[in-house]
Design an enzyme around this catalytic site. Structure first.
Site, mmCIF file in Angstrom:
data_model
loop_
_atom_site.group_PDB
_atom_site.id
_atom_site.type_symbol
_atom_site.label_atom_id
_atom_site.label_comp_id
_atom_site.label_asym_id
_atom_site.label_seq_id
_atom_site.Cartn_x
_atom_site.Cartn_y
_atom_site.Cartn_z
ATOM 1 N N ARG A 40 0.857 -1.193 0.000
ATOM 2 C CA ARG A 40 0.000 0.000 0.000
ATOM 3 C C ARG A 40 0.888 1.235 0.000
ATOM 4 N NH1 ARG A 40 -3.693 0.049 5.054
ATOM 5 N NH2 ARG A 40 -4.415 -1.836 3.989
ATOM 6 N N HIS A 49 -5.266 -9.808 8.570
ATOM 7 C CA HIS A 49 -4.023 -9.045 8.440
ATOM 8 C C HIS A 49 -2.806 -9.886 8.866
ATOM 9 C CE1 HIS A 49 -1.817 -5.036 8.971
ATOM 10 N NE2 HIS A 49 -1.008 -5.909 9.539
ATOM 11 N N GLU A 70 -7.160 -7.881 13.670
ATOM 12 C CA GLU A 70 -7.732 -8.032 12.330
ATOM 13 C C GLU A 70 -7.489 -9.467 11.868
ATOM 14 O OE1 GLU A 70 -6.987 -3.476 10.672
ATOM 15 O OE2 GLU A 70 -5.663 -5.113 10.027
ATOM 16 N N HIS A 96 1.661 -2.060 5.657
ATOM 17 C CA HIS A 96 1.516 -2.454 4.248
ATOM 18 C C HIS A 96 2.508 -1.718 3.362
ATOM 19 C CE1 HIS A 96 -2.208 -4.933 4.099
ATOM 20 N NE2 HIS A 96 -2.537 -4.268 5.192
ATOM 21 N N ASP A 142 -3.505 -8.452 3.361
ATOM 22 C CA ASP A 142 -4.849 -8.707 3.887
ATOM 23 C C ASP A 142 -5.469 -9.788 3.016
ATOM 24 O OD1 ASP A 142 -4.542 -6.652 5.733
ATOM 25 O OD2 ASP A 142 -5.528 -5.161 4.462
#
Length: 284
Positions: free
Chosen positions: A121, A258, A255, A166, A173
């Site tokens: 990301r 994740h 999460e 990320h 994810d």
């Protein structure tokens, strides 16, 4: 082994077809770091394009892993395409991609496939999340992604942060899909929203196993081992967790989707090259 090899060939063909279909989806999506991704790690400045040679497209390492890149689409907690996602492409460090391939082989033998929602990301995407979180008037996706959370508390509660793991390239994810698993239908902007923790039959349709909540659900029910998640939902989370841990990944306990491959190739560097093929191999 011949049977597994045939299955792998079949999945590769299916993945190629799915990639062509996904490429037609309009750009979009975004969702961001929670507490684990905050500012606890290194302070190295973000890096411009192109990507270092250690980054690869996951499809080049394992074309059988499904890719449903949510941040290239408007089906995310912001409801718009996220800055920096120019293609629906999973990019990871080579070490992380190879580890996912090892995990995928194990899951395929059991009748499942991995599906990734987000991989590398860029920092510009994280900045987009931060700007969105500061705009308290934009709550178009609240009904699905954060129905019980006041948007004004997203920073305080750790759902949004200024840095994301990320952006270092070894975090992903993802979820599991039982084969053959037809593709998830596209999200239509403006369609009625359903709580991300509602029963699976009521939530936005996803071809994945029932993990108790949808992806990017801002709720404590998304904590991997939340005691309220029991039965088949808990078993599905543990199936994913145990399979990925055997391949060298570490789960972020708030999460269920994740995971970070360790040791990270770039443990202290946050990159900012866009998600596109042109960012790889020296920008060519």
């Amino acid at each position: 082994m011949p049977r597994l090899a045939a299955a792998l060939r079949g999945l590769a063909v299916a993945a190629t077809a799915l990639a062509l279909t996904t490429a037609a989806v309009p750009p979009g999506g975004a969702a961001e770091p929670r507490p684990s991704e905050g500012t606890a790690r290194g302070t190295t400045a973000t890096m411009p394009a192109p990507a270092p040679k250690e980054f690869v497209a996951l499809r080049d390492v394992d074309p059988t892993i499904r890719q449903e890149m949510r941040y290239f689409t408007p089906h995310n907690f912001m409801g718009v395409p996220v800055t920096g996602y120019r293609q629906p492409l999973c990019i990871l460090t080579r070490d992380a991609a190879r580890a996912l391939h090892r995990a995928q082989l194990s899951f395929l033998r059991r009748g499942y496939t991995l599906k990734v929602y987000d991989c590398y990301r860029p920092q510009r995407a994280v900045n987009h999340f931060v700007n969105w979180a500061e705009d308290l008037g934009d709550q178009r996706m609240k009904g699905e992604f954060y129905p019980r959370i006041d948007k004004s508390t997203l920073f305080r509660d750790g759902y949004i942060a200024e840095k994301s793991g990320h952006s270092r390239g070894s975090t992903v994810d993802l979820t599991l899909v039982r084969l053959p698993g037809p593709p998830t239908r596209p999200y239509v902007p403006g369609e009625p929203l359903t709580r991300c923790y509602a029963p699976k039959k009521e939530r936005f349709p996803d071809n994945s196993l029932d993990m108790g909540t949808g992806f990017d659900c801002f709720d404590t029910l998304a904590h991997t081992l939340d005691p309220r998640i029991q039965g088949r939902q808990r078993a599905n989370r543990l199936l994913l967790k145990q399979g990925l841990e055997r391949a060298g990944f570490r789960n972020y306990d708030k999460e269920w989707w994740h995971y970070t491959f360790t040791p990270e190739t770039f443990p202290d560097t946050y990159f900012d090259f866009p998600v596109t093929r042109r960012s790889l191999n020296g920008g060519h």
